[in-house]
Write an enzyme that holds these catalytic residues in place. Structure first.
Site, PDB file in Angstrom:
ATOM      1  N   ASP A   1       0.810  -1.220   0.000  1.00  0.00           N
ATOM      2  CA  ASP A   1       0.000   0.000   0.000  1.00  0.00           C
ATOM      3  C   ASP A   1       0.842   1.269   0.000  1.00  0.00           C
ATOM      4  OD1 ASP A   1      -2.521  -1.117   0.054  1.00  0.00           O
ATOM      5  OD2 ASP A   1      -2.608  -1.231   2.229  1.00  0.00           O
TER       6      ASP A   1
HETATM    7  C1  GLC Z   1      -1.254  -3.880   5.490  1.00  0.00           C
HETATM    8  C2  GLC Z   1      -2.520  -3.983   4.682  1.00  0.00           C
HETATM    9  C3  GLC Z   1      -2.330  -4.803   3.458  1.00  0.00           C
HETATM   10  C4  GLC Z   1      -1.125  -4.336   2.730  1.00  0.00           C
HETATM   11  C5  GLC Z   1       0.100  -4.324   3.607  1.00  0.00           C
HETATM   12  C6  GLC Z   1       1.311  -3.768   2.933  1.00  0.00           C
HETATM   13  O1  GLC Z   1      -1.014  -5.094   6.120  1.00  0.00           O
HETATM   14  O2  GLC Z   1      -3.573  -4.526   5.435  1.00  0.00           O
HETATM   15  O3  GLC Z   1      -3.457  -4.703   2.647  1.00  0.00           O
HETATM   16  O4  GLC Z   1      -0.945  -5.162   1.647  1.00  0.00           O
HETATM   17  O5  GLC Z   1      -0.145  -3.549   4.728  1.00  0.00           O
HETATM   18  O6  GLC Z   1       1.218  -2.418   2.697  1.00  0.00           O
HETATM   19  C1  GLC Z   2      -0.394   2.472   5.799  1.00  0.00           C
HETATM   20  C2  GLC Z   2       0.354   1.298   6.354  1.00  0.00           C
HETATM   21  C3  GLC Z   2       0.055   0.041   5.586  1.00  0.00           C
HETATM   22  C4  GLC Z   2      -1.429  -0.131   5.484  1.00  0.00           C
HETATM   23  C5  GLC Z   2      -2.093   1.117   4.925  1.00  0.00           C
HETATM   24  C6  GLC Z   2      -3.580   0.956   4.896  1.00  0.00           C
HETATM   25  O1  GLC Z   2       0.014   2.750   4.523  1.00  0.00           O
HETATM   26  O2  GLC Z   2       1.750   1.514   6.350  1.00  0.00           O
HETATM   27  O3  GLC Z   2       0.652  -1.064   6.218  1.00  0.00           O
HETATM   28  O4  GLC Z   2      -1.714  -1.221   4.681  1.00  0.00           O
HETATM   29  O5  GLC Z   2      -1.772   2.220   5.708  1.00  0.00           O
HETATM   30  O6  GLC Z   2      -4.255   2.090   4.515  1.00  0.00           O
END
Ligand code: GLC
Ligand code: GLC
Length: 830
Positions: free
Chosen positions: A505
């Site tokens: 993300d």
């Molecule tokens: C969090 C989110 C997941 C995402 C991950 C890496 O665990 O829940 O959807 O893929 O972060 O950013």
């Molecule tokens: C932030 C976090 C990531 C998560 C995301 C969800 O980017 O670092 O882990 O998945 O928020 O919105």
């Protein structure tokens, strides 16, 4: 506190036992498993909600408070002026004994002080919208004792988000009612709400109560010294606005050795519009026997459902029977896959905690934990599809329903809402879509469901787009457009365009954000003209694309299988040609077409996600790419606690990469050990037959093998999302426990790829990948009603490769055991 360990496992009871209440962080558990839920810490902190932690928050909790873990279901005991809580907090009066047992959807907290032992069992009975708190008070002295017991819960005004911010309204809306031992919370029931909550004692009379927080606690007192408790006297307050609470007061007399049980129940009720109000209450209000903070007759709640449930749980026998039912449900759930090996930590993980955590992530996605406040995120599209894979063997029918819910939020072009709200099941407009890995995960989840159940009929279910009635097509059609979404969104190297982001993300290649007031995920996505491509999606597409091809063949659509296979073949070629950096797979191309995750880069030379997915996909296996990539992971990413996400960590902000470079080095997506994608590499290692490497990494990521509970900080019985990486200030410190895709991936990895028992369309495939030290183990697996008792022997200490299999004494060809009804004894030699 120098004691490094704060608790231990009790495997027989499937519990983790905490012996010191001052854990390095609140160590929590989850109550409820379908509609009514609670989060509970080892000191009884936490809250309840119905289905949706944002829209139906029942009790109030204060995140990030001082001290930590503020608010919960508290019992106060005033024993002749000494005031204490069985869970230590909030008074923190030193206890003579303390123990918290977190079990499967229940928690039992016991404290004792000056000869009084107080034990509270917290659980939500099956199919019940209420939390039961069975309080057992015992006098262990030889004198008669009279103690004062106060309960405490604080109502949240339903919407957890506005509850924390809209005080100009909130402080005038609160309404309660007291009826016998039951305190009703009915804020807004008068108008648009058709639900209320209540807190009661089902098996005893009360000697007083409080419903107004200020009267009970005192404006300048704290949870640790509520003025009524300290004075040993309730004030029988009636809340009008401000902050309604529910506290019962009971005077308890205990003869020497005597013990008494009190059943407290905190419940939630919904009434149909035409049944909202009761005539009987209107009558009682007229003759003055109803104590209520309301004036208008129409606001009286219809209590029929609450009363029926109170009646149902008014005896200790009924409560104990409901508790036994919960245990039986878990016996059945945990009976589908049972390993027996010499390694008790492996057994404990596989047979208890991993499966338990999978149920929890399935239920909550990323919505409510002590790191997710319950107001931000609903159910993730990609998250929920992955969670499903860890859960599907437990209750397949719920997985089926979930797949349909998820698919119903898809757009006609195959794109998807990134999240949806569990209460409405509608896509979340605040975040929208455009995460280009999302569609692939629908294939991933659906295939896992069919392999577990053999239920191909799900593919024919009519499923709408964006929840719009009339737009339904079959689920199979949703899978086709999911597959096509990748194919139709390729970039200049014929690799998948990344969109807002892929699994990571925080790799925001099209957002270019300089505004700290916007979220990286929701800021404008400038993908127009972008060349940003993702190798992670490429690998994921090959993995899930192969699944799609196999599925098409299963249903006899060979033309579609051929078409899809060609797309996969071209993707494999594109990765080999444009996605290989020499020693590892690239991570991405940025907006301008520059490489990310290449030896040419100064920082972020190598990333874990593309290594995980491209090795899992076996891309370039013959050419030695898989082995090289794994070697590079070991060389650059690995450390004592697992593999970091990228290396070297970013030390400056890169606007062309977004959030990833916003984190300090060693944390989260910037070179933290993101536990979620370590299993991808472990699976990649099994593809290359590297059992020793696979098990070594597995043991680093599974909390069962933890050496230092204090350093790890968060719960030692479940995985967390992230452990601080080698570049961090405190490598090895865990954060964001419970709700993480790590749960499902660790389960998939250990059950299917390490121990090697894989459901397939035809039956069970046996394909273990072992540490050469492992010489024997057995697995009982129940699949589609058939029980397989499998013993795997590895006399020569091999890492991979099955030499022979017998089923009920008869040798079979290959390594797939065809599904035939009954019970089978399977012997496997490696
Ligand atoms: C969090 C989110 C997941 C995402 C991950 C890496 O665990 O829940 O959807 O893929 O972060 O950013
Ligand atoms: C932030 C976090 C990531 C998560 C995301 C969800 O980017 O670092 O882990 O998945 O928020 O919105």
């Amino acid at each position: 506190m120098e004691n490094k360990n704060f608790g231990y496992f009790d495997d027989k009871n499937r519990e983790f036992v905490i012996t010191n209440p001052a854990t390095p962080f609140p160590w929590i558990n989850y109550l409820g498993n379908e509609d009514f839920f609670g989060l509970i810490s080892n000191t009884a902190g936490g809250y309840d909600f119905y289905k949706d932690a944002k829209f139906r928050r029942i009790t109030r909790y204060r995140y990030n408070g001082v001290p930590m873990d503020n608010g919960g279901r508290y019992f106060y005991i005033n024993d002749n002026g000494t005031v204490w809580n069985p869970g230590w907090k909030p008074c923190k009066t030193p206890l003579d004994f303390y123990e918290c047992r977190h079990g499967m959807n229940y928690t039992r907290i016991t404290g004792s002080k000056n000869g009084i032992e107080a034990s509270v069992l917290f659980f939500v009975p099956l199919k019940t919208w209420a939390e039961i708190q069975k309080v057992t008070l015992k006098n262990t002295t030889s004198e008669k004792k009279t103690i004062k017991l106060f309960s405490f819960a604080e109502w949240c005004l339903w919407n957890a988000a506005t509850d924390m911010e809209n005080f100009q309204r909130n402080w005038s809306t609160g309404e309660v009612e007291i009826d016998g031992a039951t305190i009703y919370h009915k804020t807004e029931y008068k108008e648009r709400r058709n639900h209320y909550a209540y807190y009661t004692v089902t098996n005893a009379k009360i000697d007083g109560y409080d419903t107004d927080r200020e009267s009970f606690i005192g404006l300048y007192n704290e949870f640790a010294d509520p003025q009524c408790v300290m004075a040993g006297k309730p004030s029988n307050s009636l809340a009008h606005g401000w902050s309604p609470i529910a506290s019962h007061y009971i005077e308890v007399e205990l003869a020497p050795g005597e013990s008494k049980d009190y059943i407290f129940m905190l419940g939630y009720v919904e009434n149909a519009q035409e049944e909202k109000f009761s005539a009987e209450d209107i009558e009682r209000k007229k003759n003055g026997t109803l104590i209520s903070s309301q004036d208008s007759d129409v606001t009286l709640v219809n209590k029929a459902k609450a009363k029926a449930l109170i009646e149902k749980f008014s005896t200790v026998e009924a409560v104990d029977a409901a508790f036994a039912e919960l245990a039986q449900m878990w016996d059945a759930l945990l009976d589908k896959y049972v390993v027996k090996s010499d390694d008790e930590r492996l057994n404990r993980m596989v047979n208890i905690w991993s499966q338990y955590q999978c149920m929890i992530t399935f239920n909550f996605s990323r919505s409510a934990s002590f790191f997710e406040s319950g107001v931000g995120r609903g159910m993730g599209f990609r998250d929920s599809n992955q969670d499903l894979v860890g859960f599907v063997h437990q209750i397949p029918s719920r997985a089926r329903e979930r797949i349909i819910d998820i698919a119903s939020t898809q757009f006609p072009d195959g794109g998807c809402y990134h999240q949806y709200q569990p209460l409405t099941k509608h896509g979340n407009n605040d975040i929208g879509g455009g995460f280009n890995d999302d569609p692939c995960w629908l294939i991933f989840g659906t295939v896992a469901y069919i392999k577990e159940t053999g239920d191909f009929s799900i593919l024919q279910e009519p499923v709408p787009f964006d929840n719009e009635p009339g737009t339904e097509v079959t689920l199979m059609e949703h899978l086709r457009i999911s597959f096509n979404h990748v194919v139709e969104n390729l970039g200049p190297h014929m690799l998948p365009l990344i969109g807002r982001a892929d699994w990571n993300d925080c790799l925001n290649l099209n957002c270019f954000s300089w505004d700290p007031n916007e979220s990286f995920q929701t800021t404008e996505n400038n993908s127009e003209g972008s060349k940003a491509e993702s190798l992670m999606i490429a690998g994921l597409f090959v993995v899930t694309g192969k699944d799609y091809v196999e599925l098409c063949k299963q249903i006899g659509d060979n033309a579609e299988a051929d078409r899809a296979q060609k797309c996969i073949d071209s993707m494999v070629e594109a990765v080999k040609k444009h996605g290989w950096d020499g020693e590892w797979y690239l991570r991405a191309y940025d907006f301008y077409g520059n490489k990310i995750g290449s030896n040419e880069c100064e920082e972020g030379k190598i990333f874990i996600e593309s290594q995980g997915f491209c090795t899992m996909a076996g891309i370039g296996l013959e050419e030695g790419m898989v082995d090289k990539a794994i070697d590079s992971c070991k060389k650059y990413l690995d450390c004592e606690h697992g593999m970091v996400l990228n290396n070297p960590a970013y030390t400056t902000y890169h606007v062309e990469m977004g959030e990833i470079s916003s984190y300090p080095a060693g944390y989260k997506e910037n070179a933290g050990i993101f536990c979620h994608n370590n299993p991808w590499v472990i699976i990649g290692e099994t593809v290359a037959g590297r059992g020793n490497d696979a098990w070594e990494l597995f043991r680093k990521i599974s909390p069962m093998y933890l050496k230092d509970q204090a350093l790890h900080k968060v719960e030692p019985y479940v995985n967390c999302q992230m452990v601080a990486g080698k570049d961090a200030a405190k490598p090895g410190e865990g954060k964001n426990s419970w709700l993480t895709g790590t749960a499902a991936w660790m389960w998939l990895t250990v059950s299917q790829y390490l121990l090697g028992i894989k459901p397939t369309y035809d039956g069970i495939m046996i394909d273990p990948c072992l540490d050469s030290e492992i010489k024997e183990y057995s697995v009982k697996r129940i699949l589609r009603g058939t029980e397989y008792d499998i013993t795997v022997k590895n006399p020569n200490g091999n890492q991979k490769g099955v030499k022979s299999i017998t089923v009920d004494g008869v040798a079979i060809e290959g390594n797939i055991i065809k599904a035939t009804p009954g019970k089978h004894v399977v012997e496997v030699v490696m």
